[in-house]
Structures are given as C-alpha cells and as structure tokens.
Design a protein around this motif. Structure first.
Motif, PDB file in Angstrom:
ATOM      1  N   ASP A  79       8.613   6.633   8.979  1.00 11.96           N
ATOM      2  CA  ASP A  79       9.463   5.700   8.232  1.00 11.96           C
ATOM      3  C   ASP A  79       8.705   4.471   7.711  1.00 11.96           C
ATOM      4  O   ASP A  79       9.269   3.377   7.616  1.00 11.96           O
ATOM      5  CB  ASP A  79      10.640   5.251   9.110  1.00 11.96           C
ATOM      6  CG  ASP A  79      11.880   4.930   8.285  1.00 11.96           C
ATOM      7  OD1 ASP A  79      12.045   5.531   7.201  1.00 11.96           O
ATOM      8  OD2 ASP A  79      12.675   4.071   8.707  1.00 11.96           O
ATOM      9  N   ASN A  96      10.180   2.850   4.241  1.00 17.09           N
ATOM     10  CA  ASN A  96      11.319   1.951   4.401  1.00 17.09           C
ATOM     11  C   ASN A  96      10.915   0.648   5.066  1.00 17.09           C
ATOM     12  O   ASN A  96      11.412  -0.428   4.704  1.00 17.09           O
ATOM     13  CB  ASN A  96      12.412   2.632   5.236  1.00 17.09           C
ATOM     14  CG  ASN A  96      13.178   3.680   4.451  1.00 17.09           C
ATOM     15  OD1 ASN A  96      13.308   3.578   3.224  1.00 17.09           O
ATOM     16  ND2 ASN A  96      13.695   4.692   5.129  1.00 17.09           N
ATOM     17  N   GLY A  98       9.760  -1.659   2.699  1.00 14.29           N
ATOM     18  CA  GLY A  98      10.755  -1.976   1.677  1.00 14.29           C
ATOM     19  C   GLY A  98      10.624  -1.162   0.413  1.00 14.29           C
ATOM     20  O   GLY A  98      11.010  -1.600  -0.672  1.00 14.29           O
ATOM     21  N   LYS A 150      11.572   2.315  -1.544  1.00 15.57           N
ATOM     22  CA  LYS A 150      12.375   3.535  -1.637  1.00 15.57           C
ATOM     23  C   LYS A 150      11.539   4.612  -2.311  1.00 15.57           C
ATOM     24  O   LYS A 150      10.979   4.382  -3.387  1.00 15.57           O
ATOM     25  CB  LYS A 150      13.640   3.286  -2.455  1.00 15.57           C
ATOM     26  CG  LYS A 150      14.606   2.283  -1.844  1.00 15.57           C
ATOM     27  CD  LYS A 150      15.814   2.101  -2.743  1.00 15.57           C
ATOM     28  CE  LYS A 150      16.772   1.074  -2.183  1.00 15.57           C
ATOM     29  NZ  LYS A 150      17.948   0.868  -3.085  1.00 15.57           N
TER      30      LYS A 150
END
Length: 313
Positions: free
Chosen positions: A52, A55, A58, A60
């Motif tokens: 992850d 994410n 920040g 996408k």
C-alpha cells in the motif's frame, strides 16, 4: 468514393478524436496509470502495490498489464498510461524514433545469463558455433549483450543457429533437445539451472552491472503532473529499499503463479541489482550500452541526455 461522404467521414473522425481527447483529459485525471509486461518481473511495483505504498504517498494508481513491448510503448505514446516499467533496449529504440518518453528512474541492473544443456558439450564461447541458441528476440537486451560478447571473441550471431523464443519456453525446449542453450534474464536463468542446465556466461562477463529495466513516463504526464512524477519516483525508491533490506519478506510478495520455488526467488533477487534514481554511474552505464548499440548498428547515434532523462531528479 463520394467527396461529400469523405468529408462527413472525416468530420466524424475529428469529432471522435476530440471527444476521446476530452474524456481522457477529464476522466480519472488524478489517477496515475502504470503499465508493465506480463512476462517481466517488476518487484518494486509488486511490493509498492502489496504494501500500500501508493496510497501512503497519496497517489491514486491503476496498474495495467500488457503482453509485449509494442503494446506497452503504444499505450504510453497514445496517453492510455502515464508511466511504465520497461527494458532499456526498447526504451532506447522508442526514444530514437521520437516517442515522447523520459527515463525517470533506474529499476534493475544485470540479471542476464547464457545457459546450455549439460548434454551439449558446450564449454566455451567458441563451442557455440553452429549450435541452436535462443534469445528473447532481436529487440531484447540479451540480443545486444550476446552480439557484443561474440564480437569481442571474433564471432557474430550469424555463427550460431540463433532463434527467438519465449523465455518461459526456453528451459522446456532445452529439455526436449530442441535447443542447445539460450540467453535470457532472471528468473529464467535460475529456473533452467535448477532444472539441470549449466550457466556458460553470466551478466558480469556479458557487461558488468548492465542496465536492464527502467521506469519511464510520458512527456505529457511529466509536464502536467510533476508532483505525481516525484511521488512515483519516491515510491519506487521506497519499494526498492524495502526489497533490498527485507529480502525474506519480499520473496513472499513475488507472485506465486510465476515462480513457486522459494530458492529460485532468492536466486533471482541475488542476481539482479534492484536500483533507483538517475545518478551519474547509472547514466554512464546507459551511455556504455548505447555505444554498444551504435557499434552494432542498432542505434544511429547516442541519444542525448536531455532527450532521454527526466530533469526533475
């Protein structure tokens, strides 16, 4: 054909292009689309996805897989994707042809090798004459490395019975006696060794720490989203450091459908240098690789750094 019909058809095409351009511009403009090849290992991308990291930074993202380099480069040239992990051979070929892309980070160095059947009685480069030797294709890094290595030893690809072959099929063909050997990249070199083949020439002999895979982005994406480019490069750096510092954990993140044997995964990570950034040493290796391609008649001339490298790092 009726001129009025041609005019109408042309008008429809223009409108369709305009609509497509508008949709591409406004739809998911905040989503960074990253492409990669089905047959390639891109551990930094895998780790970033599975831990992850995108994410957390920040960003996408949408990850899209392609079957071959041609599909991938067309996707980035047409704006379907913003960035991609791609081998340096095809990046240079595309940049020379004017495809608007830049290398934004190194990704992998080394990891190539020429392996032969233990039944082939091939023990030196001179023994390769007339033998059935496969490579991923003439657009591959391995073709360049092998051509240059043979040239240094007074030989050429024409001295071999050379053919193109999918890397996943090389080991099977050697087992069946259809091939005497093959040049490929990891983990396929390790897979074939694990199945009884002999490593004849390793990466260091072909070209020490040669450039392999790089992270590229389209000029449009770099121009319109400089902050996203910075974030993408940072994520690649974080993922690379994670793998290099936590190899046991990283091994578990490598897709099991590609390599089941944990020892082969270790061999893969041990024989590929996972790197990041655009330092002078990396650029010098790219220059060296381009010089080889020019000497072999693959590139017309070296590509200038301002046309090849992102300036943001």
């Amino acid at each position: 054909m009726d001129k009025k019909f041609i005019a109408i058809l042309a008008g429809i095409v223009i409108i369709a292009i305009a609509i497509s351009t508008y949709i591409n511009f406004v739809q998911d403009d905040d989503v960074v689309t990253i492409g990669y090849l089905l047959a390639d290992y891109d551990p930094a991308l895998t780790v970033a996805n599975k831990t992850d990291m995108f994410n957390a930074q920040g960003l996408k993202t949408k990850v899209v897989v392609y079957n071959n380099d041609y599909e991938l480069i067309n996707a980035i040239a047409s704006g379907d994707i913003d960035a991609a992990y791609m081998d340096i051979r095809f990046v240079l070929q595309s940049a020379e042809k004017g495809v608007p892309i830049k290398i934004i980070s190194a990704s992998q160095n080394g990891g190539s090798g020429l392996f032969v059947s233990n039944m082939s009685r091939i023990n030196s480069v001179s023994d390769l004459k007339g033998k059935n030797i496969a490579m991923p294709g003439e657009d591959s890094i391995q073709y360049v490395l092998l051509s240059n290595y043979l040239k240094k030893h007074g030989m050429s690809i024409d001295d071999l019975n050379a053919s193109s072959c999918s890397c996943s099929e090389m080991d099977k063909s050697i087992k069946k006696g259809k091939l005497d050997g093959a040049i490929s990249y990891q983990p396929y070199v390790a897979i074939s060794q694990n199945n009884g083949s002999k490593l004849l020439i390793n990466s260091d002999e072909l070209m020490p720490d040669h450039p392999n895979c790089v992270l590229i982005a389209s000029d449009e994406f770099i121009s319109r989203h400089p902050d996203d480019v910075e974030n993408l490069v940072k994520i690649h750096e974080n993922a690379t450091n994670y793998i290099n510092n936590n190899s046991d954990s990283a091994i578990g993140l490598i897709p099991m459908d590609k390599v089941v044997n944990r020892e082969i995964k270790k061999e893969y990570l041990n024989n590929v240098s996972l790197v990041y950034g655009l330092n002078d040493t990396f650029k010098e290796k790219i220059d060296e690789f381009m010089k080889i391609e020019v000497d072999l008649g693959i590139l017309k001339e070296p590509i200038s750094h301002d046309k090849l490298f992102w300036k943001g790092s």
